[in-house]
Scaffold this motif. Structure first.
Motif, PDB file in Angstrom:
ATOM      1  N   GLU A 138     -94.210  14.150  -7.689  1.00  0.00           N
ATOM      2  CA  GLU A 138     -94.274  12.795  -7.152  1.00  0.00           C
ATOM      3  C   GLU A 138     -93.544  12.709  -5.810  1.00  0.00           C
ATOM      4  O   GLU A 138     -94.013  12.034  -4.879  1.00  0.00           O
ATOM      5  CB  GLU A 138     -93.689  11.805  -8.151  1.00  0.00           C
ATOM      6  N   PHE A 139     -92.407  13.377  -5.704  1.00  0.00           N
ATOM      7  CA  PHE A 139     -91.680  13.376  -4.435  1.00  0.00           C
ATOM      8  C   PHE A 139     -92.546  13.988  -3.328  1.00  0.00           C
ATOM      9  O   PHE A 139     -92.676  13.420  -2.233  1.00  0.00           O
ATOM     10  CB  PHE A 139     -90.371  14.164  -4.564  1.00  0.00           C
ATOM     11  N   ILE A 140     -93.152  15.131  -3.614  1.00  0.00           N
ATOM     12  CA  ILE A 140     -93.986  15.798  -2.608  1.00  0.00           C
ATOM     13  C   ILE A 140     -95.202  14.941  -2.275  1.00  0.00           C
ATOM     14  O   ILE A 140     -95.610  14.837  -1.104  1.00  0.00           O
ATOM     15  CB  ILE A 140     -94.403  17.192  -3.106  1.00  0.00           C
ATOM     16  N   ARG A 141     -95.768  14.288  -3.273  1.00  0.00           N
ATOM     17  CA  ARG A 141     -96.932  13.432  -3.026  1.00  0.00           C
ATOM     18  C   ARG A 141     -96.589  12.277  -2.087  1.00  0.00           C
ATOM     19  O   ARG A 141     -97.327  11.987  -1.133  1.00  0.00           O
ATOM     20  CB  ARG A 141     -97.464  12.882  -4.354  1.00  0.00           C
ATOM     21  N   ILE A 142     -95.458  11.611  -2.360  1.00  0.00           N
ATOM     22  CA  ILE A 142     -95.060  10.491  -1.509  1.00  0.00           C
ATOM     23  C   ILE A 142     -94.719  10.978  -0.105  1.00  0.00           C
ATOM     24  O   ILE A 142     -95.079  10.340   0.891  1.00  0.00           O
ATOM     25  CB  ILE A 142     -93.867   9.752  -2.146  1.00  0.00           C
ATOM     26  N   LEU A 143     -94.046  12.120  -0.019  1.00  0.00           N
ATOM     27  CA  LEU A 143     -93.759  12.698   1.292  1.00  0.00           C
ATOM     28  C   LEU A 143     -95.053  12.955   2.052  1.00  0.00           C
ATOM     29  O   LEU A 143     -95.151  12.674   3.264  1.00  0.00           O
ATOM     30  CB  LEU A 143     -92.973  13.998   1.118  1.00  0.00           C
ATOM     31  N   GLY A 144     -96.060  13.468   1.372  1.00  0.00           N
ATOM     32  CA  GLY A 144     -97.338  13.769   2.021  1.00  0.00           C
ATOM     33  C   GLY A 144     -98.058  12.526   2.521  1.00  0.00           C
ATOM     34  O   GLY A 144     -98.841  12.599   3.492  1.00  0.00           O
ATOM     35  N   LEU A 145     -97.797  11.377   1.897  1.00  0.00           N
ATOM     36  CA  LEU A 145     -98.426  10.136   2.350  1.00  0.00           C
ATOM     37  C   LEU A 145     -97.857   9.635   3.671  1.00  0.00           C
ATOM     38  O   LEU A 145     -98.376   8.680   4.247  1.00  0.00           O
ATOM     39  CB  LEU A 145     -98.264   9.049   1.280  1.00  0.00           C
ATOM     40  N   GLY A 149     -92.162   3.736   0.695  1.00  0.00           N
ATOM     41  CA  GLY A 149     -92.152   5.154   0.354  1.00  0.00           C
ATOM     42  C   GLY A 149     -90.755   5.733   0.356  1.00  0.00           C
ATOM     43  O   GLY A 149     -90.393   6.533  -0.515  1.00  0.00           O
ATOM     44  N   VAL A 150     -89.945   5.327   1.327  1.00  0.00           N
ATOM     45  CA  VAL A 150     -88.562   5.815   1.390  1.00  0.00           C
ATOM     46  C   VAL A 150     -87.791   5.377   0.148  1.00  0.00           C
ATOM     47  O   VAL A 150     -87.005   6.147  -0.411  1.00  0.00           O
ATOM     48  CB  VAL A 150     -87.859   5.316   2.668  1.00  0.00           C
ATOM     49  N   TYR A 151     -88.016   4.151  -0.309  1.00  0.00           N
ATOM     50  CA  TYR A 151     -87.339   3.688  -1.526  1.00  0.00           C
ATOM     51  C   TYR A 151     -87.743   4.533  -2.739  1.00  0.00           C
ATOM     52  O   TYR A 151     -86.910   4.855  -3.597  1.00  0.00           O
ATOM     53  CB  TYR A 151     -87.648   2.218  -1.788  1.00  0.00           C
ATOM     54  N   HIS A 152     -89.017   4.908  -2.814  1.00  0.00           N
ATOM     55  CA  HIS A 152     -89.456   5.779  -3.912  1.00  0.00           C
ATOM     56  C   HIS A 152     -88.749   7.134  -3.839  1.00  0.00           C
ATOM     57  O   HIS A 152     -88.297   7.670  -4.861  1.00  0.00           O
ATOM     58  CB  HIS A 152     -90.964   5.981  -3.865  1.00  0.00           C
ATOM     59  N   LEU A 153     -88.654   7.686  -2.636  1.00  0.00           N
ATOM     60  CA  LEU A 153     -87.961   8.962  -2.476  1.00  0.00           C
ATOM     61  C   LEU A 153     -86.490   8.831  -2.873  1.00  0.00           C
ATOM     62  O   LEU A 153     -85.924   9.730  -3.505  1.00  0.00           O
ATOM     63  CB  LEU A 153     -88.076   9.454  -1.034  1.00  0.00           C
ATOM     64  N   ARG A 154     -85.890   7.721  -2.509  1.00  0.00           N
ATOM     65  CA  ARG A 154     -84.479   7.510  -2.855  1.00  0.00           C
ATOM     66  C   ARG A 154     -84.291   7.445  -4.369  1.00  0.00           C
ATOM     67  O   ARG A 154     -83.350   8.044  -4.914  1.00  0.00           O
ATOM     68  CB  ARG A 154     -83.965   6.224  -2.206  1.00  0.00           C
ATOM     69  N   ASN A 155     -85.163   6.736  -5.054  1.00  0.00           N
ATOM     70  CA  ASN A 155     -85.052   6.644  -6.510  1.00  0.00           C
ATOM     71  C   ASN A 155     -85.171   8.023  -7.162  1.00  0.00           C
ATOM     72  O   ASN A 155     -84.462   8.328  -8.133  1.00  0.00           O
ATOM     73  CB  ASN A 155     -86.126   5.721  -7.062  1.00  0.00           C
ATOM     74  N   LEU A 156     -86.059   8.854  -6.642  1.00  0.00           N
ATOM     75  CA  LEU A 156     -86.210  10.196  -7.196  1.00  0.00           C
ATOM     76  C   LEU A 156     -84.984  11.053  -6.901  1.00  0.00           C
ATOM     77  O   LEU A 156     -84.568  11.868  -7.736  1.00  0.00           O
ATOM     78  CB  LEU A 156     -87.476  10.848  -6.635  1.00  0.00           C
ATOM     79  N   LEU A 157     -84.379  10.874  -5.733  1.00  0.00           N
ATOM     80  CA  LEU A 157     -83.150  11.600  -5.428  1.00  0.00           C
ATOM     81  C   LEU A 157     -82.031  11.155  -6.356  1.00  0.00           C
ATOM     82  O   LEU A 157     -81.278  11.994  -6.884  1.00  0.00           O
ATOM     83  CB  LEU A 157     -82.752  11.380  -3.963  1.00  0.00           C
ATOM     84  N   VAL A 158     -81.890   9.874  -6.582  1.00  0.00           N
ATOM     85  CA  VAL A 158     -80.849   9.376  -7.488  1.00  0.00           C
ATOM     86  C   VAL A 158     -81.050   9.942  -8.895  1.00  0.00           C
ATOM     87  O   VAL A 158     -80.090  10.379  -9.544  1.00  0.00           O
ATOM     88  CB  VAL A 158     -80.851   7.834  -7.517  1.00  0.00           C
ATOM     89  N   ALA A 159     -82.297   9.981  -9.358  1.00  0.00           N
ATOM     90  CA  ALA A 159     -82.566  10.551 -10.685  1.00  0.00           C
ATOM     91  C   ALA A 159     -82.145  12.016 -10.749  1.00  0.00           C
ATOM     92  O   ALA A 159     -81.591  12.472 -11.755  1.00  0.00           O
ATOM     93  CB  ALA A 159     -84.049  10.410 -11.013  1.00  0.00           C
ATOM     94  N   VAL A 190     -98.939  23.125   1.347  1.00  0.00           N
ATOM     95  CA  VAL A 190    -100.035  22.421   2.020  1.00  0.00           C
ATOM     96  C   VAL A 190     -99.589  21.050   2.509  1.00  0.00           C
ATOM     97  O   VAL A 190    -100.117  20.523   3.505  1.00  0.00           O
ATOM     98  CB  VAL A 190    -101.289  22.303   1.127  1.00  0.00           C
ATOM     99  N   THR A 191     -98.596  20.469   1.839  1.00  0.00           N
ATOM    100  CA  THR A 191     -98.080  19.177   2.293  1.00  0.00           C
ATOM    101  C   THR A 191     -97.370  19.333   3.633  1.00  0.00           C
ATOM    102  O   THR A 191     -97.591  18.546   4.563  1.00  0.00           O
ATOM    103  CB  THR A 191     -97.124  18.582   1.237  1.00  0.00           C
ATOM    104  N   TRP A 192     -96.527  20.360   3.756  1.00  0.00           N
ATOM    105  CA  TRP A 192     -95.875  20.588   5.049  1.00  0.00           C
ATOM    106  C   TRP A 192     -96.895  20.964   6.121  1.00  0.00           C
ATOM    107  O   TRP A 192     -96.771  20.547   7.285  1.00  0.00           O
ATOM    108  CB  TRP A 192     -94.795  21.670   4.930  1.00  0.00           C
TER     109      TRP A 192
END
Length: 269
Positions: free
Chosen positions: A142-149, A165-175, A250-252
């Motif tokens: 999910e992190f990679i998917r959101i980053l790719g968006l 999107g940044v908030y989603h990434l932050r939540n995944l980092l906190v988890a 492929v995302t990068w």
């Protein structure tokens, strides 16, 4: 009405109700970690479970503690009722049949009344479950998917969506940070301070705030990628999760082709 008064009022209102066989505190009031900001979690055991009649009796009991201004009655979870009174006391109750109580342990409950001694038949504490490999795999992907968006948000000038999107990434980092500490008694989502270390808090504070502008949005995504992906890769190795190498690669590549973005960290051996 303070929390001890609220608990006593509900206890007194229900203790002689024939179809209600037991009432327990759970959550922070069961494990001794409650503070002035905690909600009050209950587990109620009724002969026939979460019937309309039992829900009505619970409503009457809570109404004795103050004016009810929010009442969610078995909406998202069939056995859960949430309430807030006018002084912003929050009470949650899970209503179970006697046989359903076996999913709980003595460690997670504090008896208020227990007419059938159900508490004595519970296991003392839960068996440690270990890491949830399927969940962690999903979080990485999910992190990679959101980053790719990011290339989509930048291409469409959807900078407000980029902030989300940044908030989603932050939540995944906190988890991920919480998983690293493996803190016991995690409680609800508003207990982050006791779940992560000072160094982890400093990392979160150091990351850029989401701003709905192109360069700020891109910089924030890259900062979170740099903070999350190496740590997640190390965690994956520790617990035996296969890393989605091809998906990340492929995302990068896509971000490089569309935005000229390179991976913001060196790969570890």
């Amino acid at each position: 009405m303070d929390h001890p008064e609220t608990i006593k009022t509900i206890l007194d209102a229900l203790s002689d109700t024939p179809d209600i066989r037991a009432l327990f505190l759970s959550g922070s009031y069961a494990n001794g970690m409650a503070d002035a900001y905690s909600d009050i979690d209950f587990v109620l055991v009724a002969k026939d479970g979460a019937t309309d009649a039992i829900a009505g009796q619970w409503h009457e009991a809570v109404a004795q503690t103050g004016e009810i201004v929010l009442w969610w009655d078995r909406t998202t979870v069939p056995v859960l009722i949430n309430a807030i009174t006018a002084d912003w006391t929050r009470t949650d109750v899970i209503i179970l049949k006697p046989e359903q109580l076996a999913a709980h342990t003595q460690h997670s409950l504090k008896p208020l009344f227990d007419h059938d001694n159900l508490y004595d038949g519970l296991a003392a504490a839960p068996v440690p479950a270990g890491p949830n490999l399927e969940k962690f795999t999903y979080q990485i992907e999910e992190f990679i998917r959101i980053l790719g968006l990011l290339h989509l948000a930048a291409g469409r000038a959807e900078y407000i969506n980029g902030v989300l999107g940044v908030y989603h990434l932050r939540n995944l980092l906190v988890a991920l940070l919480i998983e690293e500490t493996n803190a016991p008694n995690r409680g609800g989502v508003l207990h982050l301070n006791r779940l992560i270390t000072d160094a982890q808090k400093a990392l979160l504070v150091s990351l850029p705030s989401p701003v709905p502008e192109r360069e700020a949005m891109i910089a924030a995504h890259l900062a979170y990628a740099k903070a999350y992906l190496p740590r997640a890769r190390r965690r994956a190795r520790q617990i035996g999760v296969d890393w989605p190498e091809r998906f990340e690669a492929v995302t990068w590549d896509r971000l490089d082709q569309t935005l000229g973005i390179k991976r913001p960290y060196a790969m570890e051996d």
